[in-house]
Design a protein around this motif. Structure first.
Motif, PDB file in Angstrom:
ATOM      1  N   TRP A   1     -13.132  -3.565   5.132  1.00 13.38           N
ATOM      2  CA  TRP A   1     -12.277  -2.386   5.471  1.00 13.38           C
ATOM      3  C   TRP A   1     -13.290  -1.768   6.673  1.00 13.38           C
ATOM      4  O   TRP A   1     -14.496  -1.697   7.004  1.00 13.38           O
TER       5      TRP A   1
ATOM      6  N   LEU B   1     -12.740  -4.161   0.329  1.00 11.14           N
ATOM      7  CA  LEU B   1     -14.020  -3.066   0.449  1.00 11.14           C
ATOM      8  C   LEU B   1     -14.980  -3.603   1.498  1.00 11.14           C
ATOM      9  O   LEU B   1     -15.361  -2.650   2.510  1.00 11.14           O
TER      10      LEU B   1
ATOM     11  N   GLU C   1     -10.404  -6.735  -4.707  1.00 11.24           N
ATOM     12  CA  GLU C   1     -10.907  -5.502  -4.138  1.00 11.24           C
ATOM     13  C   GLU C   1     -11.952  -5.415  -3.411  1.00 11.24           C
ATOM     14  O   GLU C   1     -12.305  -4.795  -2.588  1.00 11.24           O
TER      15      GLU C   1
ATOM     16  N   ARG D   1      -5.681   6.719   1.738  1.00 10.75           N
ATOM     17  CA  ARG D   1      -6.775   6.637   2.978  1.00 10.75           C
ATOM     18  C   ARG D   1      -5.931   6.831   4.269  1.00 10.75           C
ATOM     19  O   ARG D   1      -6.586   7.631   5.071  1.00 10.75           O
TER      20      ARG D   1
ATOM     21  N   THR E   1     -18.820   4.068   0.843  1.00 17.48           N
ATOM     22  CA  THR E   1     -18.593   4.985  -0.508  1.00 17.48           C
ATOM     23  C   THR E   1     -19.903   4.447  -1.365  1.00 17.48           C
ATOM     24  O   THR E   1     -19.929   5.292  -2.300  1.00 17.48           O
TER      25      THR E   1
ATOM     26  N   TYR F   1     -16.863  11.882  -2.518  1.00 15.88           N
ATOM     27  CA  TYR F   1     -16.462  12.202  -1.566  1.00 15.88           C
ATOM     28  C   TYR F   1     -15.910  13.723  -1.190  1.00 15.88           C
ATOM     29  O   TYR F   1     -15.027  14.184  -2.039  1.00 15.88           O
TER      30      TYR F   1
ATOM     31  N   ARG G   1      -4.119   3.491  -3.058  1.00 15.02           N
ATOM     32  CA  ARG G   1      -5.197   3.982  -2.475  1.00 15.02           C
ATOM     33  C   ARG G   1      -5.151   3.712  -0.789  1.00 15.02           C
ATOM     34  O   ARG G   1      -5.381   4.604  -0.072  1.00 15.02           O
ATOM     35  N   GLU G   2      -4.189   2.724  -0.531  1.00 15.82           N
ATOM     36  CA  GLU G   2      -4.050   2.475   1.147  1.00 15.82           C
ATOM     37  C   GLU G   2      -3.453   3.769   1.607  1.00 15.82           C
ATOM     38  O   GLU G   2      -3.515   4.333   2.584  1.00 15.82           O
TER      39      GLU G   2
ATOM     40  N   ASP H   1      -5.661   7.940  -9.036  1.00 17.22           N
ATOM     41  CA  ASP H   1      -6.150   6.740  -9.468  1.00 17.22           C
ATOM     42  C   ASP H   1      -5.965   6.397 -10.990  1.00 17.22           C
ATOM     43  O   ASP H   1      -6.476   5.663 -11.465  1.00 17.22           O
TER      44      ASP H   1
ATOM     45  N   TYR I   1     -14.257   4.884   2.507  1.00 17.67           N
ATOM     46  CA  TYR I   1     -13.950   3.704   1.892  1.00 17.67           C
ATOM     47  C   TYR I   1     -15.138   2.753   2.271  1.00 17.67           C
ATOM     48  O   TYR I   1     -15.742   2.862   2.902  1.00 17.67           O
TER      49      TYR I   1
ATOM     50  N   THR J   1      -3.506  -0.633  -5.685  1.00 16.88           N
ATOM     51  CA  THR J   1      -3.889  -0.668  -4.119  1.00 16.88           C
ATOM     52  C   THR J   1      -3.149  -0.057  -3.140  1.00 16.88           C
ATOM     53  O   THR J   1      -3.270   0.599  -2.266  1.00 16.88           O
TER      54      THR J   1
END
Length: 335
Positions: A50, A47, A43, A207, A87, A96, A203-204, A138, A83, A200
């Protein structure tokens, strides 16, 4: 940039490059590949690696595009905060899309009001985009965190139980003991890996949905695109002119009450380039299609069958009355 670095503990993750193809804020070279970020990455690596362009449909090349362009809009800033290193700012200003105005007032000095206003607009856009997409699911992420802590604890206990690190034992014996220790936590490790993979993926997906919403959501000011930071009088980028034109096209209501979907534009990209050349000859005149693609990526797209669609020039003449003031254009359409 200063705020992000301060919130990140002063690691100076970011640097400004004015000699890049697109000047702006980039990840500092020492941190660019410090952790693995691919399919088998971690991760922290994802991060730091990205870039908003990664999650933009038909977006620019993430390898050369900045995290935040030098000439940015509120949408660009909201994307930066979604992200990655951006963040870290959430720790200072609130989660956010939910701005802590009191905390914002403590950012910078009396000469930094433009920066504070830019953050206000970005947070407002983020909140409205999130209202469309919904919050991040999450649950798997939280479970993975809990299982990860349990795995670390039980792994350490297994190493002690098997005396993996006992001084003086042969390497073969140490490896055998470690294998036994690892086998005892295999079930927990598998659960952790599955939850991490699920988190993962979620979250992708979130996003990508947020990026779509950020660049489609209208500004509160009469349906216009989000404005740039108020006191940063930078010239508009070419993609901002395209954004303005596409917003007008999508806002136009046809006789049957329908609207153009920016994800399935009428005609072809050449038709839009034609309109841009006529609307802004000083910006788009003589521009080639290959160069134009970089300016509409992430703003609009055409279906795979676009070449078989009817041309859109007549529609654009109806949407942009200023085009009709040039008789030569009408003659060209009738040919």
């Amino acid at each position: 940039m200063k705020l992000a670095d301060e919130c990140a503990g002063g690691f100076n993750f970011l640097e400004f490059r004015d000699t890049a193809e697109v000047p702006g804020v980039f990840m500092s070279e020492p941190y660019a590949d410090v952790f693995p970020s691919g399919a088998r990455g971690i991760e922290a690596g994802r991060l730091l690696a990205w870039n908003p362009a990664i999650d933009l449909e038909n977006g620019p090349d993430p390898a050369t595009w900045p995290l935040l362009p030098a000439e940015f809009t509120a949408r660009d800033l909201a994307a930066f905060l979604l992200y990655g290193v951006g963040t870290f700012i959430h720790d200072a200003l609130g989660p956010y899309g939910v701005l802590d105005e009191a905390a914002l007032e403590n950012v910078g000095g009396s000469r930094d009001e433009w920066a504070r206003q830019a953050l206000r607009e970005a947070y407002e856009l983020a909140g409205r985009a999130q209202a469309v997409v919904g919050p991040l699911d999450d649950e798997a992420e939280r479970k993975a965190h809990m299982i990860g802590e349990q795995l670390d604890k039980e792994n350490g206990q297994a190493n002690e139980r098997e005396r993996v690190f006992e001084p003086g034992i042969p390497a073969d014996e140490a490896n055998a003991r470690r294998d036994r220790a690892k086998a005892s936590v295999a079930r927990l490790e598998k659960e952790f890996e599955e939850l991490t993979a699920e988190a993962t993926q979620k979250r992708e997906r979130w996003r990508k949905a947020m990026m779509r919403a950020l660049f489609e959501v209208e500004d509160a000011h009469e349906g216009e695109p989000a404005s740039p930071a108020p006191a940063k009088p930078a010239a508009k980028r070419l993609r901002d002119f395209v954004q303005d034109a596409v917003d007008r096209i999508c806002a136009h209501e046809s006789p049957d009450g329908t609207h153009v979907d920016r994800r399935s534009m009428p005609g072809t990209a050449l038709d839009l380039l034609w309109a841009m050349e006529k609307l802004h000859p000083d910006k788009f005149g003589e521009m080639k299609m290959k160069a134009f693609r970089e300016h509409y990526k992430g703003i609009c797209q055409w279906p795979n069958s676009a070449r078989s669609q009817a041309g859109a020039k007549s529609l654009y003449l109806a949407i942009f009355p200023e085009l009709r003031h040039n008789p030569a254009l009408v003659v060209q359409i009738r040919k």
